[in-house]
Scaffold this motif. Structure first.
Motif, PDB file in Angstrom:
ATOM      1  N   UNK A   1      -5.550  -3.449   5.389  1.00 10.19           N
ATOM      2  CA  UNK A   1      -5.211  -2.263   6.183  1.00 10.19           C
ATOM      3  C   UNK A   1      -6.050  -1.043   5.808  1.00 10.19           C
TER       4      UNK A   1
ATOM      5  N   UNK B   1      -8.564  -9.068  17.332  1.00 14.00           N
ATOM      6  CA  UNK B   1      -7.425  -9.991  17.294  1.00 14.00           C
ATOM      7  C   UNK B   1      -6.850 -10.177  18.695  1.00 14.00           C
TER       8      UNK B   1
ATOM      9  N   UNK C   1       2.402  -0.510  15.343  1.00 18.11           N
ATOM     10  CA  UNK C   1       1.299  -0.419  14.379  1.00 18.11           C
ATOM     11  C   UNK C   1       1.320   0.932  13.661  1.00 18.11           C
TER      12      UNK C   1
ATOM     13  N   UNK D   1     -10.365  -0.404  11.533  1.00 12.92           N
ATOM     14  CA  UNK D   1      -9.089  -1.081  11.750  1.00 12.92           C
ATOM     15  C   UNK D   1      -8.827  -1.332  13.237  1.00 12.92           C
ATOM     16  N   UNK D   2      -9.135  -0.320  14.053  1.00 11.89           N
ATOM     17  CA  UNK D   2      -8.858  -0.480  15.487  1.00 11.89           C
ATOM     18  C   UNK D   2      -9.718  -1.594  16.077  1.00 11.89           C
TER      19      UNK D   2
ATOM     20  N   UNK E   1      -1.685  -8.435   8.028  1.00 12.88           N
ATOM     21  CA  UNK E   1      -2.249  -7.193   7.511  1.00 12.88           C
ATOM     22  C   UNK E   1      -1.562  -6.834   6.206  1.00 12.88           C
ATOM     23  N   UNK E   2      -2.350  -6.485   5.209  1.00 15.61           N
ATOM     24  CA  UNK E   2      -1.808  -6.097   3.918  1.00 15.61           C
ATOM     25  C   UNK E   2      -2.464  -4.817   3.436  1.00 15.61           C
TER      26      UNK E   2
ATOM     27  N   UNK F   1       3.233  -9.918  19.343  1.00 16.52           N
ATOM     28  CA  UNK F   1       2.089  -9.217  19.929  1.00 16.52           C
ATOM     29  C   UNK F   1       2.287  -8.924  21.421  1.00 16.52           C
TER      30      UNK F   1
ATOM     31  N   UNK G   1      -8.104  -4.861  15.243  1.00 23.62           N
ATOM     32  CA  UNK G   1      -6.924  -5.124  16.082  1.00 23.62           C
ATOM     33  C   UNK G   1      -7.352  -5.519  17.492  1.00 23.62           C
TER      34      UNK G   1
ATOM     35  N   UNK H   1       4.088   0.791  11.125  1.00 24.33           N
ATOM     36  CA  UNK H   1       3.656   0.043   9.938  1.00 24.33           C
ATOM     37  C   UNK H   1       2.787   0.926   9.048  1.00 24.33           C
ATOM     38  N   UNK H   2       1.879   1.666   9.679  1.00 25.09           N
ATOM     39  CA  UNK H   2       1.003   2.551   8.915  1.00 25.09           C
ATOM     40  C   UNK H   2       1.807   3.631   8.182  1.00 25.09           C
TER      41      UNK H   2
ATOM     42  N   UNK I   1       3.412  -3.727   1.643  1.00 22.70           N
ATOM     43  CA  UNK I   1       3.889  -3.928   3.009  1.00 22.70           C
ATOM     44  C   UNK I   1       2.919  -4.869   3.702  1.00 22.70           C
ATOM     45  N   UNK I   2       3.470  -5.796   4.462  1.00 23.10           N
ATOM     46  CA  UNK I   2       2.683  -6.816   5.143  1.00 23.10           C
ATOM     47  C   UNK I   2       3.111  -6.835   6.594  1.00 23.10           C
ATOM     48  N   UNK I   3       2.135  -6.906   7.482  1.00 21.06           N
ATOM     49  CA  UNK I   3       2.425  -7.049   8.909  1.00 21.06           C
ATOM     50  C   UNK I   3       2.038  -8.455   9.332  1.00 21.06           C
ATOM     51  N   UNK I   4       2.966  -9.184   9.939  1.00 23.36           N
ATOM     52  CA  UNK I   4       2.660 -10.492  10.515  1.00 23.36           C
ATOM     53  C   UNK I   4       2.797 -10.388  12.020  1.00 23.36           C
TER      54      UNK I   4
END
Lengths: 243, 243
Positions: A192, A206, B203, A199-200, A218-219, B192, A203, B206-207, B214-217
């Motif tokens: 992250x 993805x 997102x 980052x954008x 994301x970590x 998603x 994303x 999360x930020x 912290x992890x986002x899956x």
């Protein structure tokens, strides 16, 4: 493919260096394998010697899960001859980053596209050689960085069944478009706070992948700070798809 | 807390319904436990009966990992009396969504803030009662939706050590700010293509979380389409943090 050295690591993993023509590489096979092992291709940003500690760590993890693992040097890295054009592109990139300027797409294209064009057929040649060994079967996974190489391989190489991709390098617009053609299961790792990563863009990339099964993990942390549990999760992804 | 019914599920898990004053709830404990079990609080969007099949699935998964699991009905859901103001806010939200209009922050505030204000002390009261049972020890994790309830609980309830949060509901601006105060380890699940979810907001949220781990899956699919492997990964997160 000619093996040039061989050693047993302390966990029993067999590590063999090889040469594929001019290209150096390393193959790791599990301590004990009753049947031909599935194979994980370990991608990296170039420079086998410098990267060795991290590569062998990933290879040991793969071997513990019953996989063979292999890597080759990238064109222009390590002891392989560099190209003037690539060095120029790298210098231009460095200058832009140091000046805090946005990086021109044109610089990214000059840096990454020739690398992809050259590296992908080399990985495919390595795959031919590796899959001819009796101790290696299939299926094959690609794991790693220079995400553009991973994208192209996923599109053009049908022997690759699943990929763990590391977001965190510049991606030419053309590869971004190729990402829509990827259909194999993907597991994408995003750090992250990666200082060298947009980052954008990661994303958006993805989002662009055409695969029906794709997961983003994301970590926190910078480029080399992938937590242990995230490495474990990537290994579980391969266990789900390559066994 | 009064137990009102009891049954053994086919995998040996003991399921007990209870009443905490006016609030119905369900407690699941593992088939065999040698020591007091850690506890996972199972959050949900309201409506225990409607949600039961998914809740019991998550509880069985927790029990298989050695955790007790418990849930309570939300204020205004299931058989609990609804409030005129909340029903009005819900109707306003539905109208905005059906008209394809952006949802006013003011509607989100009216819908979610009173729910958080009321539900969080109820979860804390449930925690008091559950932790007084000899078969339940600690630590405690919170798993689930109405992410705003999870955020507030993570901030105000020191007995909660880790949380799995489901992105996918509207989050008032005030809770967004509270997210910066969260410091416990977080595992955030994002679908998603969740039709009812603002991906960019998820997102950004999360930020915003203040947690160092912290992890986002993120996975493909809609709101209820969390893949099995993503559920497994969330369970592994609790095993890492609650054992």
């Amino acid at each position: 493919m000619q093996f040039t050295s061989e050693q047993r690591l302390d966990d029993g993993v067999l590590e063999r260096e090889f040469a594929l023509g001019e290209i150096p590489g390393i193959l790791w096979t599990p301590a004990s394998a009753s049947a031909p092992a599935p194979l994980v291709l370990i991608g990296h940003p170039g420079g086998l010697r410098k990267m060795y500690p991290r590569l062998v760590g990933r290879a040991r993890h793969s071997a513990a899960d019953g996989f063979a693992a292999a890597t080759i040097e990238l064109p222009g890295s390590g002891d392989r001859p560099s190209s003037v054009a690539t060095e120029q592109a790298r210098a231009d990139l460095r200058r832009a980053l140091e000046a805090g300027e946005p990086v021109d797409e044109e610089i990214v294209d000059r840096l990454v596209l020739p690398l992809v064009e050259k590296a992908v057929p080399e990985w495919q040649a390595a795959l031919d050689a590796l899959l001819s060994l009796p101790e290696i079967g299939g299926p094959v996974g690609y794991s790693g960085g220079v995400i553009s190489i991973g994208i192209r391989l996923a599109v053009v190489e049908p022997r690759i069944s699943a990929a763990v991709l590391f977001a965190g390098s510049f991606v030419p617009r053309a590869l971004f478009e190729e990402a829509r053609q990827v259909t194999i299961p993907l597991h994408v790792l995003l750090q992250w706070d990666d200082e060298g990563n947009d980052r954008q863009l990661a994303l958006d990339l993805f989002d662009a992948f055409g695969s029906k099964e794709k997961t983003l993990h994301a970590n926190l942390g910078g480029h080399t700070g992938v937590p242990q549990f995230a490495g474990d999760a990537a290994a579980q992804f391969f266990t789900r798809h390559l066994k």
